[in-house]
Write a protein that holds these residues in place. Sequence first.
Motif, mmCIF file in Angstrom:
data_model
loop_
_atom_site.group_PDB
_atom_site.id
_atom_site.type_symbol
_atom_site.label_atom_id
_atom_site.label_comp_id
_atom_site.label_asym_id
_atom_site.label_seq_id
_atom_site.Cartn_x
_atom_site.Cartn_y
_atom_site.Cartn_z
ATOM 1 N N THR A 1 0.847 -1.187 0.000
ATOM 2 C CA THR A 1 0.000 0.000 0.000
ATOM 3 C C THR A 1 0.883 1.237 0.000
ATOM 4 O O THR A 1 1.999 1.217 0.515
ATOM 5 N N LEU A 2 0.339 2.299 -0.558
ATOM 6 C CA LEU A 2 1.105 3.531 -0.679
ATOM 7 C C LEU A 2 0.147 4.701 -0.738
ATOM 8 O O LEU A 2 -0.815 4.683 -1.508
ATOM 9 N N VAL A 3 0.405 5.719 0.089
ATOM 10 C CA VAL A 3 -0.368 6.954 0.047
ATOM 11 C C VAL A 3 0.609 8.072 -0.279
ATOM 12 O O VAL A 3 1.576 8.277 0.446
ATOM 13 N N GLN A 4 0.359 8.746 -1.399
ATOM 14 C CA GLN A 4 1.278 9.766 -1.866
ATOM 15 C C GLN A 4 0.536 11.060 -2.175
ATOM 16 O O GLN A 4 -0.588 11.025 -2.684
ATOM 17 N N PRO A 5 1.147 12.199 -1.916
ATOM 18 C CA PRO A 5 0.497 13.461 -2.271
ATOM 19 C C PRO A 5 0.594 13.728 -3.764
ATOM 20 O O PRO A 5 1.507 13.251 -4.456
#
Lengths: 111, 119
Positions: free
Chosen positions: B10-14
């Motif tokens: 999983t990855l949360v990026q702006p």
Amino acid sequence: EDKVVQSPLSLVVHEGDTVTLNCSYEVTNFRSLLWYKQEKKAPTFLFMLTSSGIEKKSGRLSSILDKKELSSILNITATQTGDSAIYLCAVEDRGAQKLVFGQGTRLTINP
Amino acid sequence: SQTIHQWPATLVQPVGSPLSLECTVEGTSNPNLYWYRQAAGRGLQLLFYSVGIGQISSEVPQNLSASRPQDRQFILSSKKLLLSDSGFYLCAWSVKWGRVREDPNYGYTFGSGTRLTVV
């Protein structure tokens, strides 16, 4: 451009029912058609159908390829809640080594 | 036996940040490699595929790029992420056509996927 269309996009049935999922395709140079089941993450392989193998069966699941109609069906009999998943149809283009997928059918089996 | 590794899970990026997703295959040589993207609850869209080192075919013009620096390594990148890049990214490999394929996976084996959320 290669194209794969699945129907219905979503299906809700009761446990024990029989379901039929449809897949039609347009591909420049057909090599094979594949069915996958996806529950959470990676799709898992179900069947491969080719000109020399147009009908496959495994337990309650079976699939048929109709090369004249450029389509395939996936049948599931005596459905169980564990059959709930997204079912994906894909075709291989002989001209390029790639697999093109349809939109998938989301199947929900209610107890 | 062959295995495929994909990370991160999983990855949360702006928005506007760079992206690098990596996929490696073990137990085989000279595989075909693929990157797919899946919108929520829908089918798989082929983004890139590669039949050899340095050989990349792009299927959809977009904000992403792919590279294959080594035989069994496939990387998906972006210089600046967009909100529309959010999705579930799957890497896959297959044997070269013409080789014998064995069930159950017919050679198209998928990684466990990366769920990318761009915020």
